[in-house]
Motif scaffolding. Structure first.
Motif, PDB file in Angstrom:
ATOM      1  N   ASN A  95       0.863  -1.177   0.000  1.00  0.00           N
ATOM      2  CA  ASN A  95       0.000   0.000   0.000  1.00  0.00           C
ATOM      3  C   ASN A  95       0.895   1.222   0.000  1.00  0.00           C
ATOM      4  O   ASN A  95       2.049   1.162   0.422  1.00  0.00           O
ATOM      5  N   ARG A  96       0.354   2.329  -0.474  1.00  0.00           N
ATOM      6  CA  ARG A  96       1.067   3.598  -0.392  1.00  0.00           C
ATOM      7  C   ARG A  96       0.158   4.576   0.328  1.00  0.00           C
ATOM      8  O   ARG A  96      -1.026   4.659   0.035  1.00  0.00           O
ATOM      9  N   LEU A  97       0.727   5.312   1.267  1.00  0.00           N
ATOM     10  CA  LEU A  97      -0.041   6.231   2.095  1.00  0.00           C
ATOM     11  C   LEU A  97       0.468   7.648   1.890  1.00  0.00           C
ATOM     12  O   LEU A  97       1.661   7.915   2.017  1.00  0.00           O
ATOM     13  N   GLY A  98      -0.448   8.553   1.571  1.00  0.00           N
ATOM     14  CA  GLY A  98      -0.147   9.969   1.481  1.00  0.00           C
ATOM     15  C   GLY A  98      -0.981  10.712   2.504  1.00  0.00           C
ATOM     16  O   GLY A  98      -2.154  10.380   2.698  1.00  0.00           O
ATOM     17  N   ILE A  99      -0.397  11.679   3.165  1.00  0.00           N
ATOM     18  CA  ILE A  99      -1.100  12.434   4.204  1.00  0.00           C
ATOM     19  C   ILE A  99      -1.014  13.912   3.853  1.00  0.00           C
ATOM     20  O   ILE A  99       0.057  14.420   3.514  1.00  0.00           O
ATOM     21  N   SER A 100      -2.159  14.595   3.933  1.00  0.00           N
ATOM     22  CA  SER A 100      -2.214  16.009   3.619  1.00  0.00           C
ATOM     23  C   SER A 100      -2.874  16.750   4.774  1.00  0.00           C
ATOM     24  O   SER A 100      -3.962  16.379   5.215  1.00  0.00           O
ATOM     25  N   VAL A 101      -2.193  17.781   5.261  1.00  0.00           N
ATOM     26  CA  VAL A 101      -2.738  18.614   6.326  1.00  0.00           C
ATOM     27  C   VAL A 101      -2.592  20.067   5.886  1.00  0.00           C
ATOM     28  O   VAL A 101      -1.481  20.575   5.736  1.00  0.00           O
ATOM     29  N   SER A 102      -3.697  20.735   5.676  1.00  0.00           N
ATOM     30  CA  SER A 102      -3.714  22.106   5.173  1.00  0.00           C
ATOM     31  C   SER A 102      -3.256  23.114   6.221  1.00  0.00           C
ATOM     32  O   SER A 102      -3.330  22.865   7.421  1.00  0.00           O
ATOM     33  N   LYS A 103      -2.845  24.281   5.752  1.00  0.00           N
ATOM     34  CA  LYS A 103      -2.478  25.367   6.664  1.00  0.00           C
ATOM     35  C   LYS A 103      -3.678  25.871   7.449  1.00  0.00           C
ATOM     36  O   LYS A 103      -3.515  26.527   8.476  1.00  0.00           O
ATOM     37  N   LYS A 104      -4.886  25.571   6.979  1.00  0.00           N
ATOM     38  CA  LYS A 104      -6.098  25.965   7.704  1.00  0.00           C
ATOM     39  C   LYS A 104      -6.192  25.247   9.048  1.00  0.00           C
ATOM     40  O   LYS A 104      -6.875  25.708   9.949  1.00  0.00           O
ATOM     41  N   VAL A 105      -5.531  24.100   9.152  1.00  0.00           N
ATOM     42  CA  VAL A 105      -5.597  23.296  10.370  1.00  0.00           C
ATOM     43  C   VAL A 105      -4.785  23.925  11.492  1.00  0.00           C
ATOM     44  O   VAL A 105      -5.184  23.878  12.651  1.00  0.00           O
ATOM     45  N   GLY A 106      -3.647  24.510  11.174  1.00  0.00           N
ATOM     46  CA  GLY A 106      -2.829  25.122  12.211  1.00  0.00           C
ATOM     47  C   GLY A 106      -1.428  25.406  11.705  1.00  0.00           C
ATOM     48  O   GLY A 106      -1.141  25.254  10.516  1.00  0.00           O
ATOM     49  N   ASN A 107      -0.564  25.784  12.628  1.00  0.00           N
ATOM     50  CA  ASN A 107       0.813  26.079  12.238  1.00  0.00           C
ATOM     51  C   ASN A 107       1.580  24.786  11.957  1.00  0.00           C
ATOM     52  O   ASN A 107       1.036  23.690  12.076  1.00  0.00           O
ATOM     53  N   SER A 108       2.850  24.904  11.614  1.00  0.00           N
ATOM     54  CA  SER A 108       3.613  23.732  11.179  1.00  0.00           C
ATOM     55  C   SER A 108       3.753  22.686  12.281  1.00  0.00           C
ATOM     56  O   SER A 108       3.772  21.484  11.999  1.00  0.00           O
ATOM     57  N   VAL A 109       3.822  23.123  13.527  1.00  0.00           N
ATOM     58  CA  VAL A 109       3.933  22.174  14.635  1.00  0.00           C
ATOM     59  C   VAL A 109       2.668  21.326  14.734  1.00  0.00           C
ATOM     60  O   VAL A 109       2.724  20.093  14.857  1.00  0.00           O
ATOM     61  N   VAL A 110       1.515  21.954  14.644  1.00  0.00           N
ATOM     62  CA  VAL A 110       0.231  21.256  14.711  1.00  0.00           C
ATOM     63  C   VAL A 110       0.070  20.326  13.511  1.00  0.00           C
ATOM     64  O   VAL A 110      -0.342  19.168  13.654  1.00  0.00           O
ATOM     65  N   ARG A 111       0.411  20.807  12.330  1.00  0.00           N
ATOM     66  CA  ARG A 111       0.275  19.992  11.119  1.00  0.00           C
ATOM     67  C   ARG A 111       1.173  18.761  11.175  1.00  0.00           C
ATOM     68  O   ARG A 111       0.742  17.658  10.848  1.00  0.00           O
ATOM     69  N   HIS A 112       2.402  18.947  11.609  1.00  0.00           N
ATOM     70  CA  HIS A 112       3.328  17.816  11.690  1.00  0.00           C
ATOM     71  C   HIS A 112       2.875  16.824  12.758  1.00  0.00           C
ATOM     72  O   HIS A 112       2.977  15.602  12.574  1.00  0.00           O
ATOM     73  N   HIS A 113       2.361  17.328  13.868  1.00  0.00           N
ATOM     74  CA  HIS A 113       1.849  16.447  14.923  1.00  0.00           C
ATOM     75  C   HIS A 113       0.705  15.579  14.392  1.00  0.00           C
ATOM     76  O   HIS A 113       0.680  14.360  14.624  1.00  0.00           O
ATOM     77  N   LEU A 114      -0.228  16.189  13.679  1.00  0.00           N
ATOM     78  CA  LEU A 114      -1.329  15.423  13.098  1.00  0.00           C
ATOM     79  C   LEU A 114      -0.831  14.402  12.081  1.00  0.00           C
ATOM     80  O   LEU A 114      -1.320  13.270  12.043  1.00  0.00           O
ATOM     81  N   THR A 115       0.144  14.780  11.281  1.00  0.00           N
ATOM     82  CA  THR A 115       0.716  13.851  10.305  1.00  0.00           C
ATOM     83  C   THR A 115       1.299  12.632  11.014  1.00  0.00           C
ATOM     84  O   THR A 115       1.090  11.493  10.584  1.00  0.00           O
ATOM     85  N   ARG A 116       2.021  12.872  12.102  1.00  0.00           N
ATOM     86  CA  ARG A 116       2.612  11.756  12.847  1.00  0.00           C
ATOM     87  C   ARG A 116       1.543  10.873  13.479  1.00  0.00           C
ATOM     88  O   ARG A 116       1.682   9.644  13.504  1.00  0.00           O
TER      89      ARG A 116
END
Length: 125
Positions: A44-65
């Motif tokens: 399988n291949r997994l891609g994750i997308s978190v928009s800037k609308k969600v929060g700053n880079s720390v929040v986006r990276h946390h959600l990605t993890r």
């Protein structure tokens, strides 16, 4: 990820967006598309997308993890041969790991990409 790799190229994301089937809940949106012949098999291949609308880079990276870890720990439950793109919604930023994991498995169930094999469950606890 033992059985999976990451979607990295924009053209792969676009192909999944255009041709894949999507389902959503309050926290996540999941697109799924069967792999092409070059990648077909059990991977399988997994891609994750978190928009800037969600929060700053720390929040986006946390959600990605959180999303990646939720997938990694449940990877054996997913059928092989799919490309997945998971998009985080703004409501996901305050949620715990378990809520993100439950949302991910809920979408996988709607996509019908979870293995239906019954595992031997020991109920003699």
């Amino acid at each position: 990820m033992l059985y999976s790799e990451s979607l990295k190229k924009n053209k792969d994301f676009q192909r999944v967006y255009r041709s894949g089937k999507s389902y959503a809940n309050r926290l996540l949106i999941m697109y799924a598309l069967q792999n092409d012949a070059l990648v077909a098999g059990t991977r399988n291949r997994l891609g994750i997308s978190v928009s800037k609308k969600v929060g700053n880079s720390v929040v986006r990276h946390h959600l990605t993890r959180l999303i990646r870890e939720g997938y990694r720990l449940n990877e054996e439950k997913f059928k092989g041969g799919y490309d997945f793109v998971v998009i985080a919604r703004p409501a996901a930023k305050e949620k715990s790991y378990h809520e993100i994991e439950d949302a991910l498995l809920h979408l996988a169930k709607l996509q019908k990409v979870l293995n239906t094999e019954k595992k031997d469950i020991d109920t003699t606890v």
